[in-house]
Design a protein around this motif. Structure first.
Motif, PDB file in Angstrom:
ATOM      1  N   TYR A 142       0.876  -1.174   0.000  1.00 31.60           N
ATOM      2  CA  TYR A 142       0.000   0.000   0.000  1.00 31.60           C
ATOM      3  C   TYR A 142       0.913   1.223   0.000  1.00 31.60           C
ATOM      4  O   TYR A 142       1.522   1.559   1.018  1.00 31.60           O
ATOM      5  N   CYS A 143       1.008   1.865  -1.164  1.00 35.03           N
ATOM      6  CA  CYS A 143       2.072   2.842  -1.411  1.00 35.03           C
ATOM      7  C   CYS A 143       1.550   4.277  -1.390  1.00 35.03           C
ATOM      8  O   CYS A 143       0.378   4.542  -1.678  1.00 35.03           O
ATOM      9  N   ILE A 144       2.461   5.183  -1.069  1.00 39.92           N
ATOM     10  CA  ILE A 144       2.252   6.610  -1.277  1.00 39.92           C
ATOM     11  C   ILE A 144       3.583   7.210  -1.722  1.00 39.92           C
ATOM     12  O   ILE A 144       4.618   6.979  -1.092  1.00 39.92           O
ATOM     13  N   ASN A 145       3.561   7.905  -2.827  1.00 38.98           N
ATOM     14  CA  ASN A 145       4.763   8.472  -3.417  1.00 38.98           C
ATOM     15  C   ASN A 145       4.659   9.987  -3.408  1.00 38.98           C
ATOM     16  O   ASN A 145       3.757  10.573  -4.025  1.00 38.98           O
ATOM     17  N   TRP A 146       5.586  10.642  -2.687  1.00 38.59           N
ATOM     18  CA  TRP A 146       5.659  12.105  -2.681  1.00 38.59           C
ATOM     19  C   TRP A 146       6.657  12.536  -3.758  1.00 38.59           C
ATOM     20  O   TRP A 146       7.793  12.054  -3.779  1.00 38.59           O
ATOM     21  N   HIS A 147       6.227  13.429  -4.627  1.00 37.49           N
ATOM     22  CA  HIS A 147       7.078  13.805  -5.763  1.00 37.49           C
ATOM     23  C   HIS A 147       6.737  15.226  -6.218  1.00 37.49           C
ATOM     24  O   HIS A 147       5.902  15.909  -5.618  1.00 37.49           O
ATOM     25  N   TYR A 148       7.404  15.642  -7.275  1.00 37.39           N
ATOM     26  CA  TYR A 148       7.199  16.955  -7.888  1.00 37.39           C
ATOM     27  C   TYR A 148       7.379  18.079  -6.857  1.00 37.39           C
ATOM     28  O   TYR A 148       6.526  18.944  -6.648  1.00 37.39           O
ATOM     29  N   PHE A 149       8.557  18.062  -6.189  1.00 34.46           N
ATOM     30  CA  PHE A 149       8.833  19.048  -5.146  1.00 34.46           C
ATOM     31  C   PHE A 149       9.123  20.416  -5.768  1.00 34.46           C
ATOM     32  O   PHE A 149       9.969  20.541  -6.657  1.00 34.46           O
ATOM     33  N   LYS A 150       8.433  21.462  -5.280  1.00 35.59           N
ATOM     34  CA  LYS A 150       8.657  22.861  -5.680  1.00 35.59           C
ATOM     35  C   LYS A 150       8.711  23.691  -4.408  1.00 35.59           C
ATOM     36  O   LYS A 150       7.688  24.124  -3.877  1.00 35.59           O
ATOM     37  N   LEU A 151       9.935  23.914  -3.894  1.00 34.21           N
ATOM     38  CA  LEU A 151      10.100  24.469  -2.554  1.00 34.21           C
ATOM     39  C   LEU A 151      10.684  25.875  -2.548  1.00 34.21           C
ATOM     40  O   LEU A 151      11.058  26.402  -1.493  1.00 34.21           O
ATOM     41  N   GLY A 152      10.728  26.535  -3.689  1.00 30.72           N
ATOM     42  CA  GLY A 152      11.364  27.846  -3.757  1.00 30.72           C
ATOM     43  C   GLY A 152      10.677  28.894  -2.910  1.00 30.72           C
ATOM     44  O   GLY A 152      11.319  29.812  -2.391  1.00 30.72           O
ATOM     45  N   SER A 153       9.371  28.778  -2.714  1.00 25.77           N
ATOM     46  CA  SER A 153       8.620  29.836  -2.028  1.00 25.77           C
ATOM     47  C   SER A 153       8.520  29.643  -0.520  1.00 25.77           C
ATOM     48  O   SER A 153       7.980  30.517   0.174  1.00 25.77           O
ATOM     49  N   ILE A 154       9.028  28.539   0.037  1.00 24.27           N
ATOM     50  CA  ILE A 154       8.902  28.341   1.484  1.00 24.27           C
ATOM     51  C   ILE A 154      10.260  28.281   2.184  1.00 24.27           C
ATOM     52  O   ILE A 154      10.328  28.045   3.380  1.00 24.27           O
ATOM     53  N   SER A 155      11.319  28.536   1.496  1.00 23.45           N
ATOM     54  CA  SER A 155      12.672  28.591   2.064  1.00 23.45           C
ATOM     55  C   SER A 155      12.982  27.376   2.950  1.00 23.45           C
ATOM     56  O   SER A 155      13.529  27.509   4.038  1.00 23.45           O
ATOM     57  N   MET A 156      12.607  26.200   2.464  1.00 27.01           N
ATOM     58  CA  MET A 156      12.934  24.957   3.157  1.00 27.01           C
ATOM     59  C   MET A 156      13.558  23.999   2.153  1.00 27.01           C
ATOM     60  O   MET A 156      13.152  23.956   0.990  1.00 27.01           O
ATOM     61  N   SER A 157      14.531  23.245   2.612  1.00 24.25           N
ATOM     62  CA  SER A 157      15.154  22.249   1.740  1.00 24.25           C
ATOM     63  C   SER A 157      14.260  21.010   1.659  1.00 24.25           C
ATOM     64  O   SER A 157      13.332  20.824   2.471  1.00 24.25           O
ATOM     65  N   ARG A 158      14.560  20.173   0.701  1.00 27.11           N
ATOM     66  CA  ARG A 158      13.779  18.946   0.563  1.00 27.11           C
ATOM     67  C   ARG A 158      13.915  18.076   1.819  1.00 27.11           C
ATOM     68  O   ARG A 158      12.933  17.479   2.294  1.00 27.11           O
ATOM     69  N   GLY A 159      15.116  17.989   2.368  1.00 28.36           N
ATOM     70  CA  GLY A 159      15.331  17.220   3.589  1.00 28.36           C
ATOM     71  C   GLY A 159      14.518  17.755   4.757  1.00 28.36           C
ATOM     72  O   GLY A 159      13.965  16.986   5.555  1.00 28.36           O
ATOM     73  N   ASP A 160      14.436  19.094   4.876  1.00 26.60           N
ATOM     74  CA  ASP A 160      13.639  19.698   5.953  1.00 26.60           C
ATOM     75  C   ASP A 160      12.165  19.337   5.814  1.00 26.60           C
ATOM     76  O   ASP A 160      11.485  19.042   6.802  1.00 26.60           O
ATOM     77  N   VAL A 161      11.664  19.340   4.579  1.00 28.16           N
ATOM     78  CA  VAL A 161      10.253  19.006   4.344  1.00 28.16           C
ATOM     79  C   VAL A 161       9.975  17.551   4.716  1.00 28.16           C
ATOM     80  O   VAL A 161       8.949  17.241   5.336  1.00 28.16           O
ATOM     81  N   LEU A 162      10.893  16.677   4.352  1.00 29.56           N
ATOM     82  CA  LEU A 162      10.699  15.269   4.685  1.00 29.56           C
ATOM     83  C   LEU A 162      10.652  15.068   6.189  1.00 29.56           C
ATOM     84  O   LEU A 162       9.758  14.380   6.709  1.00 29.56           O
ATOM     85  N   TRP A 163      11.603  15.664   6.917  1.00 25.47           N
ATOM     86  CA  TRP A 163      11.656  15.457   8.351  1.00 25.47           C
ATOM     87  C   TRP A 163      10.492  16.129   9.075  1.00 25.47           C
ATOM     88  O   TRP A 163       9.959  15.580  10.046  1.00 25.47           O
ATOM     89  N   LYS A 164      10.083  17.282   8.623  1.00 25.50           N
ATOM     90  CA  LYS A 164       9.035  18.022   9.331  1.00 25.50           C
ATOM     91  C   LYS A 164       7.634  17.520   9.017  1.00 25.50           C
ATOM     92  O   LYS A 164       6.760  17.501   9.894  1.00 25.50           O
ATOM     93  N   PHE A 165       7.413  17.072   7.752  1.00 23.62           N
ATOM     94  CA  PHE A 165       6.049  16.748   7.341  1.00 23.62           C
ATOM     95  C   PHE A 165       5.829  15.288   6.931  1.00 23.62           C
ATOM     96  O   PHE A 165       4.784  14.710   7.249  1.00 23.62           O
TER      97      PHE A 165
END
Length: 374
Positions: A273-296
């Motif tokens: 039972y899968c969920i795939n997070w993709h199509y990251f566009k983080l320019g407007s929230i000043s967070m890195s991809r790693g920060d988003v993964l850990w926080k959310f």
């Protein structure tokens, strides 16, 4: 003696053997002073048999069921001679049923004095075909070794971190070797790992091993977890918490495979039972991809019995849950995290992949929820 078929009875008052029709006596027999224990241990040698006893056996009346004098003579010889076959000493190999024992070990990683890291057994469970626990015990880790990783046995096995108590590995090894010498079949789940950790993998014949991971496979022929096979076959919760419980569960599955499935491969209907997070566009929230993964987006646990993480480090962060309920709980957790930070989906879920999944756009990334047949 009953298994060997010797047509005699024992005088309960004197520890000797008595032939039918003879008066009971408490006096020690003359000549050969063989005791019941000698015969049961297979220590009565052929000269003692040929001197006197065959004449007595020939004079006895036929036994019930049509077994006459010749059967009595044959059975006596099979008990009397020393027997060094796999079936055991003093018992005819044709009269002993081959037994099966389920074996399970829990291991930790230790750093040895020679600089190598290896698996060390810290508990063992052995269960027979009647579901009796023959052995469940802690096993001491090797002397002067240093623990490298014991996470699984502490969290899933419930063992305390004192690995210097319990049986010696040699005691556990001796039991397994004795079972093998008696011709027993060893049953396990990935049992090759257990036998290797015990140090007996080179001495157990392949025809005395049943690895149930090869007998219970997914629809597409892949291996599955012990917990998954048990839940699917018996439709009840997995009761195992330690090596003894795991061995019991393994024996239950062995009985199912051997009796209900008639020794044929059992197909287990499982999904990821899968969920795939993709199509990251983080320019407007000043967070890195790693920060988003850990926080959310990261789950609370990385236990592979619950979820498997696959991160390509760029676009896709995929989670594969073994149970739908675990994915549903994860989705609710992420939803709460995002709402606490004022992040909401844009629009309604969209059916994708020919209707086999749904996609949701959160502005900064997208989610793709779908199932995969294993």
């Amino acid at each position: 003696l009953e298994r060997g078929g010797w047509p005699t009875r024992m005088n309960p008052h004197a520890r000797e053997f008595q032939y039918p029709g003879e008066p009971e006596s408490k006096e020690a027999p003359t000549g050969d002073s063989t005791t019941a224990r000698d015969l049961m241990d297979g220590e009565w040698t052929s000269p003692a048999i040929s001197s006197d006893i065959p004449d007595r056996v020939q004079s006895e009346p036929p036994l019930a069921g049509g077994r006459g004098r010749q059967r009595g003579r044959s059975s006596l010889r099979s008990v009397g001679r020393k027997n060094h076959s796999k079936a055991g000493r003093g018992i005819s190999p044709h009269s002993k049923k081959v037994s099966a024992y389920a074996v399970d070990c829990e291991m930790i990683e230790v750093y040895m004095q020679d600089g190598k890291v290896q698996q060390a057994v810290v508990s063992i469970g052995v269960v027979d075909e009647s579901m009796e626990v023959i052995l469940y015990a802690r096993v001491r880790k090797p002397a002067n070794s240093v623990v490298v990783n014991d996470t699984f046995v502490r969290t899933a096995g419930g063992l305390t971190a004192d690995y210097d108590k319990g049986l010696s590995i040699f005691s556990a090894r001796d039991l397994i070797q004795r079972l093998v010498q008696d011709g027993a079949t060893l049953v396990g789940w990935q049992i090759d790992n257990d036998l290797k950790a015990l140090g007996v993998d080179k001495v157990v014949p392949a025809d005395q091993i049943v690895d149930l991971t090869r007998q219970f496979v997914t629809t597409n022929g892949h291996k599955c977890k012990l917990i998954e096979a048990y839940r699917t076959v018996f439709r009840r919760n997995f009761p195992a918490h330690n090596a003894g419980d795991d061995a019991k569960v393994t024996m239950e599955l062995y009985h199912y495979w051997n009796e209900a499935a008639k020794g044929q491969t059992v197909k287990i209907d499982l999904n990821f039972y899968c969920i795939n997070w993709h199509y990251f566009k983080l320019g407007s929230i000043s967070m890195s991809r790693g920060d988003v993964l850990w926080k959310f987006l990261r789950p609370r646990t990385n236990d592979r019995d619950v979820v498997i993480e696959e991160d390509d480090g760029k676009n896709a962060y995929k989670l594969k849950f073994r149970l739908k309920a675990d994915r549903d709980a994860y989705v609710l957790l992420v939803k709460r995290r995002l709402e606490d930070n004022k992040i909401f989906p844009h629009g309604k879920p969209v059916r994708v992949a020919g209707g086999r999944g749904t996609e949701m756009d959160f502005g900064y990334f997208r989610s793709h929820v779908y199932d995969v047949v294993r």
